[in-house]
Scaffold this active site. Sequence first.
Site, PDB file in Angstrom:
ATOM      1  CG  HIS A  85      -8.198  12.010  35.108  1.00 32.18           C
ATOM      2  ND1 HIS A  85      -7.226  11.051  35.284  1.00 32.18           N
ATOM      3  CD2 HIS A  85      -7.597  13.205  35.346  1.00 32.18           C
ATOM      4  CE1 HIS A  85      -6.090  11.632  35.635  1.00 32.18           C
ATOM      5  NE2 HIS A  85      -6.278  12.949  35.662  1.00 32.18           N
ATOM      6  CG  ASP A 123      -5.622  16.951  34.728  1.00 30.76           C
ATOM      7  OD1 ASP A 123      -5.956  15.902  35.307  1.00 30.76           O
ATOM      8  OD2 ASP A 123      -4.452  17.185  34.361  1.00 30.76           O
ATOM      9  CG  HIS A 132      -4.040  12.495  31.788  1.00 28.73           C
ATOM     10  ND1 HIS A 132      -4.856  13.551  31.429  1.00 28.73           N
ATOM     11  CD2 HIS A 132      -3.727  12.720  33.082  1.00 28.73           C
ATOM     12  CE1 HIS A 132      -5.014  14.359  32.455  1.00 28.73           C
ATOM     13  NE2 HIS A 132      -4.346  13.888  33.477  1.00 28.73           N
ATOM     14  NE  ARG A 134       4.670   7.422  37.664  1.00 22.98           N
ATOM     15  CZ  ARG A 134       3.636   8.224  37.430  1.00 22.98           C
ATOM     16  NH1 ARG A 134       2.453   7.981  37.984  1.00 22.98           N
ATOM     17  NH2 ARG A 134       3.757   9.272  36.652  1.00 22.98           N
TER      18      ARG A 134
HETATM   19  C1  OGA Z   1      -3.359  13.781  38.046  1.00 23.57           C
HETATM   20  C2  OGA Z   1      -2.671  12.872  37.094  1.00 23.57           C
HETATM   21  C3  OGA Z   1      -0.779  11.489  36.601  1.00 23.57           C
HETATM   22  C4  OGA Z   1       0.492  10.998  37.215  1.00 23.57           C
HETATM   23  O1  OGA Z   1      -2.893  13.887  39.204  1.00 23.57           O
HETATM   24  O2  OGA Z   1      -4.353  14.401  37.612  1.00 23.57           O
HETATM   25  O3  OGA Z   1      -3.147  12.721  36.005  1.00 23.57           O
HETATM   26  O4  OGA Z   1       1.377  10.615  36.431  1.00 23.57           O
HETATM   27  N1  OGA Z   1      -1.520  12.289  37.487  1.00 23.57           N
HETATM   28  O5  OGA Z   1       0.602  10.987  38.438  1.00 23.57           O
HETATM   29 NI    NI Z   2      -4.586  14.289  35.558  1.00 18.21          NI
END
Ligand code: OGA
Ligand code: NI
Length: 387
Positions: free
Chosen positions: A250, A252, A306, A316
């Site tokens: 996605h 953001d 990402h 995590r």
């Molecule tokens: C998000 C995201 C990535 C992560 O919360 O929008 O891309 O590493 N998180 O948690």
């Molecule tokens: Ni994100």
Amino acid sequence: MVHCLPKVSVIQDKPMLPSTAAVAKDEHRPLAFDASILGSESNIPSQFIWPDDEKPCLDAPELVIPTIDLGAFLLGDSLAVSKAAEVVNEACKKHGFFLVVNHGVDSGLIDKAHQYMDRFFSLQLSEKHKAKRKVGESYGYASSFVGRFSSKLPWKETLSFRYCPHTQNIVQHYMVNWMGEDFRDFGRLYQEYCEAMNKVSQEIMGLLGISLGLDQAYFKDFFEQNDSILRLNHYPPCQKPELTLGTGPHTDPTSLTILHQDQVGGLQVFADEKWHSVAPIPGAFVVNVGDTFMALTNGFYKSCLHRAVVNIETVRKSLAFFLCPKLERPVTPAAGLVTADNPRKYPDFTWAALLKFTQNHYRADMKTLVAFSKWVQEQESNNKLIP
Ligand code: OGA
Ligand code: NI
């Protein structure tokens, strides 16, 4: 690996609640994302298994992201300022990701913000549900089965807060209201964390303005009032991490994301036509441009795809602060960024409208801004047809 190329898919308009049929197919599977059960489950429920061409590559090569020394920039030495502006300009035109170090945020605060997450996420599901996100809202506790979708579900649970700098103690009030007095100090901690993120985001906005040849105050003024979100991402271990994704691909939809990931690693960025991993660096924030900021720069700065992968051994955690404009403030690009060579790319819109679009019509993915722009234009032409 063939799996590393993203596939463009438009998610259906219709809300898709996890149908009983879809869940019943996986008899004996929990109806809710109960991390304490799913983490050790070797039979992954089908709703969490991604199609072959979207499955993760767990050994993605590392992306070397440029690092900004925010402290040196803030001291105002002209050489340091122009160097930082140049580095940010290059990174944001290319992929929209950079690291920020020497940012002045107390490392004790960051450590606590990670530790406190355990307190909430280790609660029984029924306790977490006291803060359950309501339909059409962006705040509260959410896990896969509270959403609108029944496939390609993320292997995570989240707790999100609304943060507005001009509403005193908003985060703390939220926690006490839904979780009770025992969570007052918890709410206070994330309130403090949001305040620190708000300060850093304003400083970065100064740098982003300079990097585009605008006044340092341009974006700072725009975001001085904001309606932002802090999201705590909690990714349980997964016995088949090669089948699932913690967060699907996605961009953001928000303006600027300031992310702190723990030492486990799992963030991946799509750059130069392939997925790369972003190694955790203690003390550094990963900053990325979101769709709304891409629109404010008329597409000069990129909001980049990402995702997050999970792993077999360990939980995590990441903390994502999403800076967003005031809900009704028009999002329109700076005049200097609209030129004959670079005409308007997106229609004017408000963050309220984009947020609603991602909640009601469209799952935030890699094409959100394009789909949303089309939708805005359709709405506008429909309105013109109605006398
Ligand atoms: C998000 C995201 C990535 C992560 O919360 O929008 O891309 O590493 N998180 O948690
Ligand atoms: Ni994100």
